[in-house]
Design a protein around this motif. Structure first.
Motif, PDB file in Angstrom:
ATOM      1  N   PHE B 326      -4.238   8.662  -8.221  1.00 25.03           N
ATOM      2  CA  PHE B 326      -3.363   8.109  -7.190  1.00 25.03           C
ATOM      3  C   PHE B 326      -1.933   7.987  -7.706  1.00 25.03           C
ATOM      4  O   PHE B 326      -0.978   8.287  -6.999  1.00 25.03           O
ATOM      5  N   HIS B 327      -1.798   7.559  -8.931  1.00 26.40           N
ATOM      6  CA  HIS B 327      -0.462   7.329  -9.462  1.00 26.40           C
ATOM      7  C   HIS B 327       0.179   8.587 -10.028  1.00 26.40           C
ATOM      8  O   HIS B 327       1.388   8.661 -10.129  1.00 26.40           O
ATOM      9  N   THR B 361      -5.389  -0.331  -0.112  1.00 34.45           N
ATOM     10  CA  THR B 361      -4.023  -0.027  -0.531  1.00 34.45           C
ATOM     11  C   THR B 361      -3.756   1.476  -0.472  1.00 34.45           C
ATOM     12  O   THR B 361      -2.708   1.910   0.008  1.00 34.45           O
ATOM     13  N   MET B 362      -4.715   2.238  -0.951  1.00 30.49           N
ATOM     14  CA  MET B 362      -4.516   3.692  -0.957  1.00 30.49           C
ATOM     15  C   MET B 362      -4.404   4.224   0.458  1.00 30.49           C
ATOM     16  O   MET B 362      -3.625   5.132   0.728  1.00 30.49           O
ATOM     17  N   GLU B 393     -10.048  -3.729   7.494  1.00 30.78           N
ATOM     18  CA  GLU B 393      -8.690  -3.419   7.052  1.00 30.78           C
ATOM     19  C   GLU B 393      -8.552  -1.911   6.837  1.00 30.78           C
ATOM     20  O   GLU B 393      -7.591  -1.290   7.293  1.00 30.78           O
ATOM     21  N   VAL B 394      -9.541  -1.345   6.175  1.00 34.20           N
ATOM     22  CA  VAL B 394      -9.477   0.093   5.908  1.00 34.20           C
ATOM     23  C   VAL B 394      -9.542   0.868   7.218  1.00 34.20           C
ATOM     24  O   VAL B 394      -8.748   1.793   7.444  1.00 34.20           O
ATOM     25  N   LEU B 395     -10.453   0.472   8.088  1.00 29.42           N
ATOM     26  CA  LEU B 395     -10.575   1.176   9.364  1.00 29.42           C
ATOM     27  C   LEU B 395      -9.249   1.134  10.118  1.00 29.42           C
ATOM     28  O   LEU B 395      -8.818   2.134  10.688  1.00 29.42           O
ATOM     29  N   ASP B 615       2.495  -2.120   0.334  1.00 23.01           N
ATOM     30  CA  ASP B 615       3.319  -2.312  -0.862  1.00 23.01           C
ATOM     31  C   ASP B 615       2.571  -2.928  -2.029  1.00 23.01           C
ATOM     32  O   ASP B 615       3.175  -3.355  -2.994  1.00 23.01           O
ATOM     33  N   ARG B 616       1.278  -3.000  -1.908  1.00 25.55           N
ATOM     34  CA  ARG B 616       0.569  -3.517  -3.074  1.00 25.55           C
ATOM     35  C   ARG B 616       0.478  -2.460  -4.161  1.00 25.55           C
ATOM     36  O   ARG B 616       0.091  -2.757  -5.280  1.00 25.55           O
ATOM     37  N   ASP B 617       0.809  -1.243  -3.806  1.00 27.60           N
ATOM     38  CA  ASP B 617       0.615  -0.193  -4.808  1.00 27.60           C
ATOM     39  C   ASP B 617       1.683  -0.207  -5.885  1.00 27.60           C
ATOM     40  O   ASP B 617       1.682   0.640  -6.755  1.00 27.60           O
TER      41      ASP B 617
END
Lengths: 418, 1105
Positions: B326-327, B361-362, B393-395, B615-617
């Motif tokens: 991811f990063h 987050t992703m 949340e993901v959905l 923005d948690r990422d």
């Protein structure tokens, strides 16, 4: 990393503590108890709790909370995975991971924890290594030890620690060399009210029981390896071979272990082996409702569906249920509101049915939602995905092992919405 | 005799320790007062000769520890079993020791020698476990021993021991962070280790001790990447996390070209649906301007080698790889992690919880990645609530125009769930879908309005709040809904919902002109019973109505404001006063009045419904900080991509051997070789990245000189053309280049200073290294080294000296009692030679302080070689230093001094004789001078001097007392009493006084020295000052610093001394070798490493004076 570990039972007693660095007071668990109280339900306790000086990462296994104390940044999954590994090890050693088993074997537990973690960092978690360092308790061994005065603790470094196959111990010897593979597939599904499938996929594992002498090098091939969509491997499997040839090639650990787990993608149509006809209704302004459920087989490829159990979490307003089952027996727990119907084997000639009256609390509004039905079943000698093991070859050893493959299909998270 | 009875017996209270213990609260500290005899039976068992009894006792003790019961009072009894032959007993003793050593530091010290012996055991398991325990007992005094042990173990044959050494590093660091620099050296050495066993542990140590020293990784980067797959799973997690950070500092962002595109997509999605074609054009132009991005092969190597680990069975490893991708990965490749993450959702609920947080987050950043797995996030009624909410949340994050209908249908099922918290969350989620996807806004709104007639109040209230937010976006079209909601005020009791409705009506009162005043009327009636937030909104509504429709609502407003004026809550009173002034025109009201309408009825921006995971990422995914959304202690920020790639050549591993006579032609040849294609193949196949020739560094040198500063592979193409053009230029540059290379070499050299050099370094290098070493020593003595050549070198030597300085600081503290000036040398008669019989005037008091049996038992733990029978010698001393025990001022006229007479203490050969001189400077007679209440640390014994009946003014008395310091430099504390006063005093022995001289022949000396090598040998280089180069001066200084006897020696430039410690009789052998000039080498061989290290300091200090 992991500073301390507390084992807490359901009634909130801390019955074991272990510190890998300086001692952390038991009072740190108060934050955990607080969170536990807030969560009401055990499974809603947040796995990670932040307290002023520490972080608590906990898991809940077999009615025991494993609460670890962390002081600095660490991947939470690292800790969670480790704690589960600890629980697995206890299970492996004592046959069960219960409070009594741990209390009875507290010294071994302590020795294990000491070996598994050094300064909070995992040291040896592989069960084959641990078993060489600390022998599991058996009645025979305890008798022998008390006579000869020998101990349960090994005094040489397990060979696995140094080799690049840490999962296998050296000098394994069997008179009967056997290798068994269980292909177990679970169907995860959500079936909606009308009976159509909302979501279904197959999760499979291959559990192995390998009792082979020496250092056998096995390779297992499938008739249809492309079926497997996503696979996770035991570290023993050579990834490169799988990538290039789709063959599982490995030097197995000794004993029972999970070789691979896989998923058959949801893109493939999953055959759902059972159907459920249901009629659950609650009448407005009356303190009763009707309940009528029938389970039937569907596309079972000529195999019988057995071990069928249905569990239903009834709404809170339900007081009692008076039902009659054409097959099997049912129980209703008025406290937890869980209805369990143990059906057994389904015969297509006579479909099992459960029906009757639901007694509701008088005056309470009728429940809005019908409960969903959780179904369990088993089909022997069938891998629902169609996966088939082609052959198993052994290299490196001369003897001829006895080989066996067993297939079984089960319901996983199989839920019928009503 | 399995473990089973241990716990049972304890619990059943069958033995004497059962009952009292249960009622006993360990925190009260009553152990020592009330029932100190509790564990007598255990003690007895531990003292017995049978291993089985000992084992049984240890099992019961461990069971006590496991339950958190205090077993610390058994410490002495347990510790002496540390050398027990039975391995299980031994292990349990270790468990005990690690648990309690911190609390009983001095007793714990007694076990050290056992571990020291263990460190030399031929069995690697024993070596490793000795190091493990030694490093786990958190006793600050053994820091130097630990340091030595770690250094030794770091070059052990067995990788398992080296692994243990890596584990010990953070332990030592947490005990004494001053050791950092030395530890970094060890880490550096272990990082170079090629075994998989060590890799994970050393990176863990690196992360805990010096995560900022990213430069240590360069050389090992490729090796770590290649070893990764074979490292054990826990090590993999740590390595991957570290490499993620590393890569962020060393490589360029693979998505720099896409970042613009992405921003645009986002804009289009969240903002209006209008297409922005013109933007696209501008963007294309800006893209064209950019240089094409080519990934660094090392970056690729990392991605390639971590990918298979997505298949790991360990969730933590999978997560670590996922966050790495991811990063670090190009956008197009990130997708591969989705499948693995979805797989983890089948795992334990705690794993699900963590994974879902990260997926949430992703999925905001990379929605497309999880879209194919949408259905895997469907919620089951049996999921725990916290999992349900995360899945929701993901959905919601995944919802887009194509799948929204399926998602909404799914949501409909959820709304009917029995779990009300979940239902509330679902309504919020619907609200978010509606704001994000314009197409379904109306559908959602209708659905939510239907929910308003739900029987559950919570559901209705949540819907109202969400509807309010939605309506704010397009109020004009929805007056019907507002009317409907107005009606709800009669039924809904949830304050938040009521407040929302009132706000809506007030805000849009122009759309519902008939209803609004009526609502106000109703609310005015119930005003006093409302909650505070509702009251505030009633006032708000009144004010707005007054401004728009004053005819109908004037009186009502007045009424409401009057009610509010006398409200209990000051906020409400304030608000009422403020609003009255603002809206009701009076003669006094200011200019603001005119703008009241604008103030109240301004167009308000619609709220943005955002995910809490947005923005948690900026936290590294998978980390604790990310989960908590707050920076956890010790969290290492994930750095942003650099704008310019740092020099990739730092990762080239050079051949350790470097000869200066590199021929220029040869070099030129190498330069022309394309480097990257080479390394790509090579490093991919094996770990032999270090087999690459120096060409790498050469090339980088030339490339930097050729002037282009951007990423390497781009240059590569130009290189060859440029080569010829610039060849002349280059030859000019060569001088410069040469210099650079030299510098780099020097860096290399300084890195490798700690491990004895790998290859066969050229003479010059050796010399340089030698010089460096001696420089360090010099720095240690607080002198300036010679001028440094490179800055790197300077910093390392400086830092290392600062490290050891602070280490020695602690030592010097112990010796803080300065020699008093008036001390005249005290001649002690040589007649005392070999005199062991106690002189008559000193009777031994029968009351012993500690059970002597314990001490003798403990003594037995340290095995000295008994074949040798050294004779105790009387000291060959020079001057005797006198120390002050009690100053004249502090002692109110009574001055007490002491010195170490260096005579064997009569009556007990294990005691150090301390001569005490008491002088009475008062005007009155001092009576009954005596020692009382000695508080010796455990194991220490004090033999008091006989009471002095009286001491006349101006008189001086001299007495001798014996103290058994247990071979430690810990102070002996006691009280000095007179008939009127008590003075607390303490005697702290210099390490040199803890021993007695021993006579031995040269051969014996050599033999013993041969036995005491390795860990027991401490060597130090020093420079002798001018006045201290004569034989006499050296012998004098050494013997004054320590109570040692000289051993005859054949060589003229060598001095040997021998002694043995007073308590345990361990040999201490000192060798001083004088070399040319002032240089000298001091070697001390002793089983007691603490004593050895301290003695080295003392002697070298004495010689330097």
């Amino acid at each position: 990393m992991i500073h301390s570990l507390f084992l807490i039972n359901c009634s909130g007693d801390i019955f074991l503590e272990k510190h890998w660095k300086s001692v952390v007071s038991q009072s740190v668990c108060d934050y955990f108890f607080e969170a536990q109280e807030k969560a009401i339900d055990v499974e809603n306790v947040p796995p990670v709790i932040s307290t002023p000086h520490h972080y608590l990462i906990s898991i809940y296994r077999d009615k025991i909370f494993f609460v670890s104390v962390i002081q600095t940044e660490v991947p939470p999954l690292f800790v969670i995975e480790f704690l589960h590994r600890v629980a697995d090890t206890f299970q492996d050693y004592f046959g069960e991971c219960s409070e009594t088993a741990i209390k009875d074997n507290v010294v071994i537990v302590y020795e294990l924890l000491e070996e598994m973690l050094d300064n909070g960092f995992p040291l040896a978690t592989e069960s084959n290594i641990l078993k060489e360092l600390i022998k599991p308790p058996t009645i025979l061994r305890s008798v022998v030890n008390s006579i000869t005065g020998s101990s349960n603790v090994g005094d040489t470094l397990p060979t696995g620690q140094l080799s690049n196959i840490p999962w296998r111990r050296a000098g394994v010897k069997y008179t009967n060399n056997e290798a068994y593979f269980d292909v177990i597939e679970e169907i995860d599904a959500i079936i909606d009210k009308s009976g159509s499938t909302v979501f279904a996929e197959i999760q499979g594992v291959i559990d192995s029981c390998i009792k082979l002498s020496g250092m056998p090098d096995l390779s297992l091939s499938f008739m249809n390896p492309r079926l497997l969509d996503d696979v996770s491997f035991h570290p023993c499997i050579r990834f490169k071979r799988w990538e290039s040839e789709r063959v599982l090639s490995f030097i197995p650990p000794d004993g029972n272990f999970r070789l691979i787990s896989y998923r058959v993608s949801s893109q493939n149509l999953v055959a759902i082996p059972v159907y459920v006809k249901h009629m659950i209704s609650f009448k407005e302004n009356s303190s009763s409702g009707r309940f009528d459920v029938t389970i039937g087989p569907k596309q079972n490829m000529g195999k019988t569906v057995e071990g069928v159990v249905m569990t239903v979490h009834m709404p809170k307003a339900v007081l009692n249920m008076s039902l009659s089952a054409t097959q099997g027996s049912y129980t209703f727990d008025p406290v937890t509101k869980v209805l369990t119907w143990d059906v057994g084997k389904i015969t297509p000639q006579k479909l099992p049915n459960l029906k009757g009256i639901v007694n509701l609390q008088s005056g309470a509004p009728k429940p809005e939602e019908n409960p969903s039905l959780n179904i369990q079943f088993k089909i022997q000698q069938l891998a629902i995905s169609g996966l088939k093991v082609n052959r198993l070859d052994m290299y490196g050893e001369k003897y001829k092992p006895f080989k066996g493959v067993k297939y079984i299909t089960k319901a996983g998270k199989f839920q019928v919405r009503t | 005799m399995a473990a089973s009875p241990a716990y049972g017996e304890e619990k059943g209270g069958s033995s004497s320790l059962g009952e009292p213990e249960y009622g006993h609260d360990p925190a009260s500290g009553g152990i020592f007062s009330s029932d100190y005899k509790r564990h007598d039976d255990l003690k007895e068992m531990l003292d017995s000769n049978k291993d089985s009894l000992k084992l049984e006792a240890m099992k019961r003790i461990v069971a006590m520890i496991a339950r958190g019961k205090n077993a610390s009072d058994l410490f002495p009894a347990v510790v002496k079993n540390v050398a027990c032959k039975n391995i299980e007993v031994k292990k349990l003793v270790y468990v005990y020791l690690v648990r309690y050593a911190e609390e009983q530091q001095d007793l714990a010290l007694l076990s050290i020698s056992t571990f020291q012996r263990g460190l030399k055991d031929p069995n690697q398991l024993i070596r490793a476990s000795a190091l493990r325990v030694l490093s786990s007992i958190r006793v600050p005094i053994i820091v130097p021993i630990m340091m030595l042990a770690i250094k030794e173990a770091a070059s052990d044959m067995s990788p398992y021991v080296r692994k243990t050494a890596a584990h010990a590093i953070p332990k030592l660091y947490s005990l004494d962070s001053d050791q950092k620099d030395q530890l970094i050296e060890v880490i550096e050495k272990l990082l170079a280790d090629k075994t998989t066993l060590v890799a994970g542990s050393v990176v863990m140590a690196f992360e805990e001790v010096c995560p900022e020293r990213i430069d240590l990784i360069h050389k090992n980067y490729r090796k770590l990447c290649n070893l990764l797959i074979d490292v054990e799973e826990w090590g993999q997690v740590v390595i991957i996390n570290m490499l993620t950070r590393y890569a962020r500092t060393q490589f360029l962002s693979p998505n720099q070209n896409e970042s613009l595109l992405e921003e645009n997509a986002e804009k289009a999605f969240y903002g209006s649906e209008e297409e922005d074609a013109k933007d696209a054009k501008a963007e294309a132009a800006s893209l064209a301007k950019r240089k094409p991005y080519v990934m660094d092969p090392d970056h690729r190597l990392l991605l390639r080698n971590t990918k298979p680990l997505l298949q790991s069975r360990n969730a933590a490893v999978v997560m670590a790889v996922a966050q790495l991708y991811f990063h670090l990965a190009p956008k197009a490749e990130v997708g591969v992690i989705a499948k693995a993450l979805v797989r983890l959702l089948r795992s334990h609920s705690e794993v699900q919880y963590v994974v879902l947080q990260n997926v949430a987050t992703m999925s905001i950043k990379r929605r497309g990645m999880f879209e194919p797995y949408l259905k895997s996030f469907y919620i089951r009624s049996t999921d725990p609530t916290q999992i349900k909410i995360l899945k929701l949340e993901v959905l919601t994050n995944l919802a887009n125009e194509t799948n929204i209908s399926t998602i909404l249908r799914e949501f409909q099922t959820y709304i009917r769930s029995m779990d009300k918290d979940f239902v509330a969350a679902t309504i919020q989620a619907i609200g978010r879908c509606a704001t994000n996807i314009g197409k379904v806004r109306d559908t959602c709104l209708n659905g939510l309005v239907q929910l308003l007639s739900n029987r559950d109040e919570l559901v209705v209230a949540e819907s109202v709040v969400v509807i309010k937010k939605l309506l704010q976006m397009q109020p004009a079209q929805h007056s019907e809904i507002i009317k409907h909601m107005a009606k709800l005020t009669d039924n809904i009791q949830v304050p938040m919902a009521r407040a929302s409705i009132l706000w809506l009506i007030g805000e849009y009162c122009e759309h519902v002109p008939k209803i609004a005043p009526d609502v106000l009327r109703k609310m005015a009636k119930s005003f006093t019973n409302e909650e505070d937030i509702v009251k505030l909104q009633v006032i708000n509504l009144a004010a707005k109505l007054y401004l728009t429709n004053s005819k109908q609502s004037k009186l009502l407003t007045q009424y409401v404001l009057n009610l509010a004026k006398y409200d209990q809550n000051y906020d409400i009173r304030d608000r009422a006063r403020f609003i009255r002034q603002l809206i009701v025109p009076t003669e006094k009201s200011g200019a603001l009045n005119k703008y009241a309408k604008k103030l109240f009825l301004a167009q308000k921006p619609a709220p943005v419904l955002e995910s809490s995971f947005k923005d948690r990422d900026h936290f590294q995914l998978g980390s604790l900080s990310h989960l908590l959304n707050a920076k956890a202690v010790g969290y290492q920020e994930l750095p942003d991509w650099p704008d310019e790639a740092p020099d990739p050549s730092v990762r080239n591993v050079e051949v350790p051997e470097w000869t200066k006579c590199t021929i220029r032609e040869k070099r030129k040849e190498k330069v022309e070789k394309p480097f990257y294609s080479d390394s790509e193949g090579e490093s991919g196949a094996t770990e032999s990245a270090d087999s690459e020739p120096e060409s790498g560094s050469e090339e980088s040198g030339s490339s930097s000189s050729s002037g282009s500063s951007s990423s390497g592979s781009e240059e590569e193409e130009e290189e060859e053309e440029e080569e010829e053009e610039h060849s002349e230029e280059q030859s000019e540059d060569k001088e410069e280049e040469e210099e650079k290379r030299l510098k780099r070499k020097e860096k290399e050299g300084s890195r490798k200073a700690a491990p004895r050099s790998v290859g066969s370094p050229s003479e010059e290098e050796e010399e340089e290294e030698g010089a460096k070493k001696s420089k360090k020593k010099k720095a240690l003595q607080g002198r300036k080294g010679r001028a440094e050549t490179s800055s790197e070198e300077a910093s390392t030597s400086e830092s290392s000296s600062s490290g050891s300085d602070s280490g020695s600081e602690a030592e010097t503290k112990r010796r803080k009692a300065p020699p008093s000036s008036k001390a005249g040398p005290k001649e002690i008669s040589l007649l005392d030679l070999d005199d062991f019989t106690p002189p008559p005037p000193q009777p031994i008091p029968s009351s012993s302080i500690v059970s002597t049996s314990l001490v003798t038992d403990l003594e037995g733990l340290t095995l000295t070689d008994t074949s040798l029978t050294p004779t105790l010698l009387s000291p060959a001393f020079g001057t005797v230093k006198t120390y002050e025990l009690l100053h004249r001022m502090a002692g109110e006229g009574l001055a007490v001094e002491y010195c170490f007479s260096r005579r064997p203490f009569p009556g007990d050969p294990h005691m150090v004789a301390v001569q005490i001189q008491i002088s009475n400077n008062t005007d009155a007679e001092v009576k009954n001078l005596r020692v009382s209440e000695p508080k010796p640390l455990s194991g220490m014994r004090i033999q008091e001097f006989p009471e002095i009946e009286s001491l006349a003014p101006g008189d001086t008395a001299s007495v001798v007392m014996g103290i058994d310091f247990c071979d430690s430099t810990q102070a002996a504390n006691f009280q000095l009493c007179t008939h009127t006063r008590h003075f607390y005093v303490s005697i702290q022995p210099p390490v040199g006084e803890l021993m007695a001289p021993v006579f031995m022949s040269e051969n014996e000396f050599k033999k013993e020295q041969g036995k005491l090598t390795g860990m027991s040998e401490i060597t130090e280089k020093l420079t002798l000052p001018e006045k201290c180069r004569s034989d006499h001066a050296i012998v004098q200084q050494v013997t004054s610093a320590a109570n040692v006897g000289r051993v005859p020696c054949g060589a003229s430039n060598e001095y040997r001394f021998a002694a043995k410690t007073v308590t345990s009789g361990s040999l201490v052998l000192i060798t001083l070798e004088r070399r040319e000039g002032g240089a000298a080498q001091l070697t001390i061989n002793s089983e007691k490493m603490v004593i050895g290290t301290m003695l080295v300091k003392d002697i070298s200090q004495a010689l330097a004076q």
